[in-house]
Motif scaffolding. Structure first.
Motif, PDB file in Angstrom:
ATOM      1  N   ASP A  72       1.148  -1.128   0.269  1.00 23.52           N
ATOM      2  CA  ASP A  72      -0.215   0.248  -0.253  1.00 23.52           C
ATOM      3  C   ASP A  72       0.652   1.291   0.193  1.00 23.52           C
ATOM      4  N   ALA A  73       1.899   0.949   0.033  1.00 22.34           N
ATOM      5  CA  ALA A  73       2.648   2.713   0.698  1.00 22.34           C
ATOM      6  C   ALA A  73       3.509   2.625  -0.075  1.00 22.34           C
ATOM      7  N   PHE A  74       3.711   1.417  -1.016  1.00 16.60           N
ATOM      8  CA  PHE A  74       4.331   1.774  -3.157  1.00 16.60           C
ATOM      9  C   PHE A  74       3.964   2.527  -3.607  1.00 16.60           C
ATOM     10  N   ARG A  75       1.933   2.288  -3.850  1.00 15.98           N
ATOM     11  CA  ARG A  75       1.335   2.224  -4.358  1.00 15.98           C
ATOM     12  C   ARG A  75       0.956   3.945  -4.109  1.00 15.98           C
ATOM     13  N   LEU A  76       0.647   4.202  -2.628  1.00 14.16           N
ATOM     14  CA  LEU A  76       0.493   5.800  -2.054  1.00 14.16           C
ATOM     15  C   LEU A  76       1.978   6.703  -2.772  1.00 14.16           C
ATOM     16  N   PHE A  77       2.701   6.355  -2.565  1.00 13.56           N
ATOM     17  CA  PHE A  77       4.062   6.493  -3.113  1.00 13.56           C
ATOM     18  C   PHE A  77       4.243   6.926  -4.310  1.00 13.56           C
ATOM     19  N   SER A  78       3.632   6.185  -5.159  1.00 13.02           N
ATOM     20  CA  SER A  78       3.123   6.167  -6.794  1.00 13.02           C
ATOM     21  C   SER A  78       1.820   6.999  -6.881  1.00 13.02           C
ATOM     22  N   ALA A  79       1.360   7.137  -6.371  1.00  9.88           N
ATOM     23  CA  ALA A  79       0.014   7.727  -6.605  1.00  9.88           C
ATOM     24  C   ALA A  79       0.434   9.235  -6.637  1.00  9.88           C
ATOM     25  N   ASN A  80       0.948   9.206  -5.611  1.00  9.89           N
ATOM     26  CA  ASN A  80       1.372  11.289  -4.662  1.00  9.89           C
ATOM     27  C   ASN A  80       2.577  11.816  -5.114  1.00  9.89           C
ATOM     28  N   LEU A  81       3.133  10.717  -5.430  1.00  8.54           N
ATOM     29  CA  LEU A  81       5.147  11.460  -7.519  1.00  8.54           C
ATOM     30  C   LEU A  81       3.368  11.789  -8.396  1.00  8.54           C
ATOM     31  N   ARG A  82       2.803  10.690  -8.914  1.00  8.41           N
ATOM     32  CA  ARG A  82       1.688  11.149  -9.751  1.00  8.41           C
ATOM     33  C   ARG A  82       1.590  12.238  -9.959  1.00  8.41           C
ATOM     34  N   ALA A  83       0.707  12.224  -8.859  1.00 10.08           N
ATOM     35  CA  ALA A  83      -0.067  13.233  -9.036  1.00 10.08           C
ATOM     36  C   ALA A  83       0.584  15.430  -8.798  1.00 10.08           C
ATOM     37  N   ALA A  84       2.324  14.993  -7.559  1.00  7.32           N
ATOM     38  CA  ALA A  84       2.905  15.429  -8.415  1.00  7.32           C
ATOM     39  C   ALA A  84       3.301  16.534  -9.118  1.00  7.32           C
ATOM     40  N   LEU A  85       3.707  15.783 -10.558  1.00  5.34           N
ATOM     41  CA  LEU A  85       4.089  15.645 -11.588  1.00  5.34           C
ATOM     42  C   LEU A  85       3.115  16.333 -12.240  1.00  5.34           C
ATOM     43  N   HIS A  86       2.227  15.861 -12.230  1.00  2.00           N
ATOM     44  CA  HIS A  86       0.980  16.177 -13.075  1.00  2.00           C
ATOM     45  C   HIS A  86       0.526  17.859 -12.962  1.00  2.00           C
TER      46      HIS A  86
END
Length: 115
Positions: A72-86
């Protein structure tokens, strides 16, 4: 449970006229600001940070993620990183300045000494 994760990203500039060290520095600062905004909105995101090798157009992202499992941590990390990039215009049609060359960055446990 707290998980500290990191990812390394490389970029190329979509507009060669804007491919300057100053532009890339501003871009990585914007990523850091977007991650801080996300952390302010979600107490499950802790101490996000971005370091950059400006000349190499590389950025490393580190953040703590509160999650029940490492998966879950990897999934949340990736989602937040993607949101920041967008949020910084990366990957958003019409906003592109720097385009990631790392399609799926390998997220890993961050190793550091605890006090």
């Amino acid at each position: 449970m707290m998980h500290y994760l990191a990812a390394d990203l490389t970029f190329v500039c979509a507009d060669p006229a804007r491919d300057t060290d100053e532009e890339f520095d501003e871009f990585t600062d914007a990523i850091a600001d977007a991650l801080l905004d996300l952390a302010e909105a979600d107490d499950g995101i802790v101490d996000p940070d971005v370091t950059a090798r400006i000349a190499d157009r590389c950025a490393s992202v580190l953040m703590g993620v509160r999650a029940d499992s490492e998966h879950d941590a990897f999934r949340l990390f990736s989602a937040n990183l993607r949101a920041a990039l967008h949020a910084t215009g990366c990957g958003t049609a019409g906003w592109l300045t720097f385009r990631p060359t790392t399609r799926a960055p390998k997220v890993r446990k961050a190793e550091f000494a605890r006090s």
